[in-house]
Design an enzyme around this catalytic site. Structure first.
Site, PDB file in Angstrom:
ATOM      1  N   CYS A  81     -24.636 -18.940   3.524  1.00 27.73           N
ATOM      2  CA  CYS A  81     -24.592 -20.318   3.024  1.00 27.73           C
ATOM      3  C   CYS A  81     -23.912 -21.281   3.985  1.00 27.73           C
ATOM      4  O   CYS A  81     -24.149 -22.482   3.926  1.00 27.73           O
ATOM      5  CB  CYS A  81     -23.888 -20.373   1.670  1.00 27.73           C
ATOM      6  SG  CYS A  81     -24.759 -19.490   0.358  1.00 27.73           S
ATOM      7  N   HIS A 100     -28.160 -26.877  -3.718  1.00 23.60           N
ATOM      8  CA  HIS A 100     -27.625 -26.028  -2.649  1.00 23.60           C
ATOM      9  C   HIS A 100     -28.772 -25.391  -1.874  1.00 23.60           C
ATOM     10  O   HIS A 100     -29.122 -24.230  -2.083  1.00 23.60           O
ATOM     11  CB  HIS A 100     -26.724 -24.964  -3.274  1.00 23.60           C
ATOM     12  CG  HIS A 100     -26.122 -23.997  -2.298  1.00 23.60           C
ATOM     13  ND1 HIS A 100     -25.998 -24.253  -0.946  1.00 23.60           N
ATOM     14  CD2 HIS A 100     -25.596 -22.751  -2.505  1.00 23.60           C
ATOM     15  CE1 HIS A 100     -25.420 -23.206  -0.364  1.00 23.60           C
ATOM     16  NE2 HIS A 100     -25.177 -22.291  -1.280  1.00 23.60           N
ATOM     17  N   CYS A 108     -17.931 -21.233   0.705  1.00 22.53           N
ATOM     18  CA  CYS A 108     -17.984 -19.777   0.631  1.00 22.53           C
ATOM     19  C   CYS A 108     -19.335 -19.289   1.117  1.00 22.53           C
ATOM     20  O   CYS A 108     -20.338 -20.008   1.065  1.00 22.53           O
ATOM     21  CB  CYS A 108     -17.732 -19.303  -0.796  1.00 22.53           C
ATOM     22  SG  CYS A 108     -18.886 -19.970  -2.019  1.00 22.53           S
TER      23      CYS A 108
END
Length: 389
Positions: A91, A345, A375
């Site tokens: 990510c 996201h 994260c």
């Protein structure tokens, strides 16, 4: 000493990552190319001056495979002489792209770099790069973690349990994310950072009119009988509302030396001040933002109270709340225009999206220091401090 500054940062509106999403029919190459083209056009630089393009992509398979960043740079009209590469830190891929770009500029390897990211989750589903069978653990990893790791959803449940974050608190945080994003959209706070595409002019996932009552009626999203037996402390608090949205989008950040910016007559938005990466428990998976934040603050010689604005990725509501609890961060300074729970996201794009939102929010509010952290799968996190100039 050489420095690295951001002179432009743009992003597409974030679309829902499903067949009915506004960006579903936009090929991933064209989705990234749109931001790459916009960041150059808005700055006014000649793209032949770009030393490298570093793109973050998580699912590097299919149309997003084979160093797709190169194809996107060519699709954006960059000269064939401009190279490009693609990185994967899950990510945090495009935040890592920003780190690599800035560090290369500071080291003297580059003068001008574009750091960017993209993910078309509606076309290339999350986890697609892990299909095809095979053992992803190997002998040594399996011996170290004999019970195996868990999904991010279970990791988020474990965080909620261990930090004693109630279902009501998670729902309140999630609702606030949508309310802040809706207000920012209405007030035009996203205007300077957005590059509309395919008829989409605002972020598609923001829900207006949600209430705590409607969120409270949602069922837990990650209940699993085997996991319930393994982790009896979990009481299943995470719903679709307290998790980030599956999304499509791209973003790009133009980075160069301050000297080069002056030479070209460009006014920087911010200086890239300090960088850190950190690892933490891969079972919890999502907590490395805490040590990464501490590490980057120490390197910068700052306290959390010195940070005016924070963009921390809302992968799940408990990630942000646990981070704030442990770092002492003032939540009124965090994700002031909403976060991934509302905006979305798009994995590989999110790092550059957060940085884009951060630099423009800092300009709008007159902030001096900004912190970005997120994260990443495997118990990892990036953290970046920038200073508005």
């Amino acid at each position: 000493m050489r420095d690295a500054v951001i002179v432009e940062a743009v992003r597409t509106p974030i679309g829902k990552g499903k067949a009915s999403g506004a960006l579903h029919d936009v090929h991933a190459v064209d989705l990234l190319a749109h931001s790459l083209r916009e960041v150059v056009d808005r700055s006014g630089i000649d793209p032949v001056l770009i030393d490298d393009v570093i793109g973050g992509i998580v699912s590097q398979v299919g149309e997003q495979g084979a160093n797709m960043t190169r194809r996107a740079a060519l699709a954006a009209g960059y000269p064939e002489s401009v190279p490009a590469t693609t990185v994967d830190r899950q990510c945090g891929s495009s935040q890592q792209a920003i780190h690599f770009a800035a560090q290369g500029v500071i080291a003297g390897a580059y003068d001008i770099v574009v750091a960017a990211g993209v993910e078309s989750m509606g076309r290339i589903p999350m986890g697609a790069s892990m299909t095809g069978g095979g053992d992803f653990s190997g002998v040594g990893f399996a011996e170290r973690y004999p019970e195996g790791l868990v999904s991010q959803g279970i990791g988020a449940e474990l965080i909620a349990a261990r930090w004693n974050l109630s279902r009501a608190r998670l729902d309140e945080f999630s609702l606030a994310s949508h309310e802040k994003a809706a207000l920012a959209t209405k007030n035009g706070s996203f205007g300077a950072e957005l590059a509309p595409i395919a008829g989409l002019r605002t972020d598609e996932g923001i829900r207006v009119g949600s209430t705590l009552e409607t969120l409270g009626a949602l069922r837990p999203a990650y209940y699993d009988a085997a996991m319930a037996a393994r982790f009896p402390e979990i009481d299943w608090r995470i719903t679709a509302a307290s998790a980030s949205q599956v999304s499509d989008g791209s973003a790009a950040v133009l980075i160069m030396t301050g000297e080069k910016a002056r030479e070209l007559g460009l006014k920087p938005l911010a200086r890239l001040h300090s960088f850190a990466v950190a690892g933490d428990d891969p079972l919890l998976m999502l907590t490395a933002v805490i040590p990464a934040t501490r590490k980057v603050l120490q390197r910068a010689g700052l306290q959390i109270s010195d940070i005016d604005l924070v963009e921390i990725n809302e992968a799940f509501a408990p990630v942000v709340l646990a981070w704030a609890q442990d770092t002492g961060a003032d939540l009124s300074r965090v994700n002031v225009n909403g976060g991934a729970i509302a905006i979305g996201h798009p994995l590989g794009a999110s790092g550059a999206r957060l940085m884009t939102t951060l630099v423009h929010a800092m300009a709008e509010r007159g902030a001096r220091y900004g912190l970005q952290t997120m994260c990443e799968a495997g118990g990892l996190a990036n953290a970046t401090i920038i200073e508005r100039l």
